[in-house]
Design an enzyme around this catalytic site. Structure first.
Site, PDB file in Angstrom:
ATOM      1  N   HIS A 156       0.846  -1.192   0.000  1.00  0.00           N
ATOM      2  CA  HIS A 156       0.000   0.000   0.000  1.00  0.00           C
ATOM      3  C   HIS A 156       0.884   1.246   0.000  1.00  0.00           C
ATOM      4  O   HIS A 156       1.971   1.261   0.595  1.00  0.00           O
ATOM      5  CB  HIS A 156      -0.939   0.008   1.208  1.00  0.00           C
ATOM      6  CG  HIS A 156      -2.195  -0.789   0.977  1.00  0.00           C
ATOM      7  ND1 HIS A 156      -2.932  -1.347   1.995  1.00  0.00           N
ATOM      8  CD2 HIS A 156      -2.855  -1.111  -0.178  1.00  0.00           C
ATOM      9  CE1 HIS A 156      -3.988  -1.979   1.489  1.00  0.00           C
ATOM     10  NE2 HIS A 156      -3.962  -1.846   0.179  1.00  0.00           N
ATOM     11  N   ASP A 166       0.992   4.149   1.443  1.00  0.00           N
ATOM     12  CA  ASP A 166       1.482   4.839   2.640  1.00  0.00           C
ATOM     13  C   ASP A 166       2.645   4.101   3.300  1.00  0.00           C
ATOM     14  O   ASP A 166       3.205   4.581   4.284  1.00  0.00           O
ATOM     15  CB  ASP A 166       0.350   5.069   3.640  1.00  0.00           C
ATOM     16  CG  ASP A 166      -0.349   3.795   4.086  1.00  0.00           C
ATOM     17  OD1 ASP A 166      -0.562   2.910   3.247  1.00  0.00           O
ATOM     18  OD2 ASP A 166      -0.699   3.693   5.283  1.00  0.00           O
ATOM     19  N   HIS A 167       3.022   2.958   2.734  1.00  0.00           N
ATOM     20  CA  HIS A 167       4.157   2.196   3.266  1.00  0.00           C
ATOM     21  C   HIS A 167       5.330   2.113   2.285  1.00  0.00           C
ATOM     22  O   HIS A 167       6.417   1.698   2.684  1.00  0.00           O
ATOM     23  CB  HIS A 167       3.710   0.781   3.645  1.00  0.00           C
ATOM     24  CG  HIS A 167       2.745   0.760   4.783  1.00  0.00           C
ATOM     25  ND1 HIS A 167       3.092   0.386   6.060  1.00  0.00           N
ATOM     26  CD2 HIS A 167       1.429   1.104   4.847  1.00  0.00           C
ATOM     27  CE1 HIS A 167       2.042   0.477   6.860  1.00  0.00           C
ATOM     28  NE2 HIS A 167       1.020   0.911   6.136  1.00  0.00           N
ATOM     29  N   HIS A 199      -4.554  -8.495   6.382  1.00  0.00           N
ATOM     30  CA  HIS A 199      -4.904  -7.181   5.851  1.00  0.00           C
ATOM     31  C   HIS A 199      -5.717  -7.372   4.568  1.00  0.00           C
ATOM     32  O   HIS A 199      -6.062  -8.499   4.193  1.00  0.00           O
ATOM     33  CB  HIS A 199      -3.618  -6.392   5.601  1.00  0.00           C
ATOM     34  CG  HIS A 199      -3.832  -4.938   5.350  1.00  0.00           C
ATOM     35  ND1 HIS A 199      -4.782  -4.185   6.005  1.00  0.00           N
ATOM     36  CD2 HIS A 199      -3.195  -4.079   4.493  1.00  0.00           C
ATOM     37  CE1 HIS A 199      -4.726  -2.939   5.577  1.00  0.00           C
ATOM     38  NE2 HIS A 199      -3.790  -2.845   4.662  1.00  0.00           N
ATOM     39  N   ASP A 245       0.013  -3.639   8.846  1.00  0.00           N
ATOM     40  CA  ASP A 245      -1.440  -3.451   8.887  1.00  0.00           C
ATOM     41  C   ASP A 245      -2.134  -4.809   8.966  1.00  0.00           C
ATOM     42  O   ASP A 245      -1.842  -5.715   8.183  1.00  0.00           O
ATOM     43  CB  ASP A 245      -1.909  -2.719   7.629  1.00  0.00           C
ATOM     44  CG  ASP A 245      -1.390  -1.287   7.567  1.00  0.00           C
ATOM     45  OD1 ASP A 245      -0.532  -0.930   8.398  1.00  0.00           O
ATOM     46  OD2 ASP A 245      -1.843  -0.537   6.684  1.00  0.00           O
ATOM     47  N   HIS A 272       0.767   3.615  13.648  1.00  0.00           N
ATOM     48  CA  HIS A 272      -0.195   3.644  12.536  1.00  0.00           C
ATOM     49  C   HIS A 272      -1.543   4.156  13.050  1.00  0.00           C
ATOM     50  O   HIS A 272      -2.580   3.504  12.929  1.00  0.00           O
ATOM     51  CB  HIS A 272      -0.333   2.241  11.929  1.00  0.00           C
ATOM     52  CG  HIS A 272      -0.890   2.242  10.535  1.00  0.00           C
ATOM     53  ND1 HIS A 272      -2.237   2.156  10.279  1.00  0.00           N
ATOM     54  CD2 HIS A 272      -0.281   2.304   9.324  1.00  0.00           C
ATOM     55  CE1 HIS A 272      -2.436   2.157   8.970  1.00  0.00           C
ATOM     56  NE2 HIS A 272      -1.267   2.249   8.365  1.00  0.00           N
TER      57      HIS A 272
END
Length: 309
Positions: A65, A67-68, A145, A216, A274
């Site tokens: 993802h 944001d990582h 996730h 996540d 997070h």
């Protein structure tokens, strides 16, 4: 050994939290820094720290993802601007697809990297022990996730016992080669016939540290296995108490679920990470207080915060 959090937010950057990235500083142990995830803006966050990019030798990505991983091409390019004598190769560990993402980003942008990147990609068939060095072992398991996501367990191998130099001198052993023999576990005999047994002057081996970093995930038994007896558990806490249904629907966890994982795993310390941008200072204190009803040694971490392990 320290953790430093470069980004502790969820989803997108906020005024008070950048997106996901943290580093495990192993400078005293192996003179390296290991990075876990590299969200947008990570290289800017590094400028606020004492971290030297050339010391970052390994990067572990939990999942793909944005944001990582959106900060990864920029960080790799900036790392190339060091003096030539400071260039060091880099290893990247992560899900299948991380190599394609990085190589295409570098190619399309016309970037040139004067160092080698060695990729280690994983899927469901390759979980378990993914790395072993002289001093550390890293394990990975799939989490729960919305896409393939990994959690990491970093285990420091047991440390050798320490030599009691004062006691050794007190029984007449001169500093020098004989000291080295005893330190290496060898029994010796002095000129007067006195026998010195190494085990009497070396302490028992010390247990190494265990650091667990959970990407996540919904609440899952894999997190408990990864966090078993961990000295530090870093666990996502996108949502707060009462948000369990929303957390499950979006593939995330609440602070209460993270606390349950820490308790069930027998971890020593829980660091909540997070965190959604909707949780501000007072909200974070409440998250800590709520989680502490299940697991007492808990803290919501902030950007740039350092934690000694």
């Amino acid at each position: 050994m320290e953790l430093q959090f470069l980004g502790t937010g969820a989803g997108q950057p906020a005024k008070h939290r950048n997106v996901s990235s943290l580093v495990l500083k192993l400078l005293d142990e192996i003179n390296e820094v290991w990075m876990f995830d590299c969200g947008e803006g990570t290289q800017r966050q590094i400028l606020e720290t004492t971290i030297k990019p050339r010391k970052i030798k390994k990067i572990f990505i939990t999942h793909l993802h944005g944001d990582h991983i959106f900060g990864l091409p920029g960080f790799l390019s900036s790392r190339a601007f060091q003096a030539s004598e400071e260039q060091t190769d880099l290893e990247i560990y992560g899900p299948v697809g991380i190599k394609s993402y990085v190589t295409n980003s570098i190619r399309i942008s016309g970037s040139k990297l004067p160092y080698q990147i060695h990729y280690h990609e994983f899927d469901d068939t390759s979980m378990g022990k993914i790395l072993e060095t002289d001093k550390f072992i890293v394990y990975a398991e799939r989490l729960a996730h919305t896409i393939f996501c990994m959690g990491y367990r970093v285990v420091q191998k047991d440390l050798e016992g320490t030599l009691d130099a004062e006691a050794l001198r007190a029984v007449g052993v001169p500093f020098g080669p004989l000291f080295g023999k005893v330190k290496n576990g060898q029994d010796i005999e002095l000129e007067d016939g006195t026998k010195i047994f190494a085990k009497d002057f070396i302490s028992e081996p010390r247990k190494g540290k265990i650091i667990t970093i959970i990407g996540d995930t919904r609440k899952t038994s894999a997190s408990v296995r990864l966090a078993k007896d961990a000295d530090v558990l870093v666990h996502e806490s996108t949502y707060g108490k009462g948000d369990e249904r929303m957390a499950r629907n979006h593939g995330h966890s609440t602070n209460m679920q993270a606390a349950q994982i820490a308790r069930d795993a027998g971890a020593k310390r829980l660091l909540l990470n997070h965190v959604s941008a909707r949780f501000l200072g007072r909200d974070c204190r409440q998250m800590e207080k709520d989680a502490a009803t299940i697991f007492e040694n808990v803290k919501v971490v902030r950007d740039l915060e350092e934690v000694i392990i």
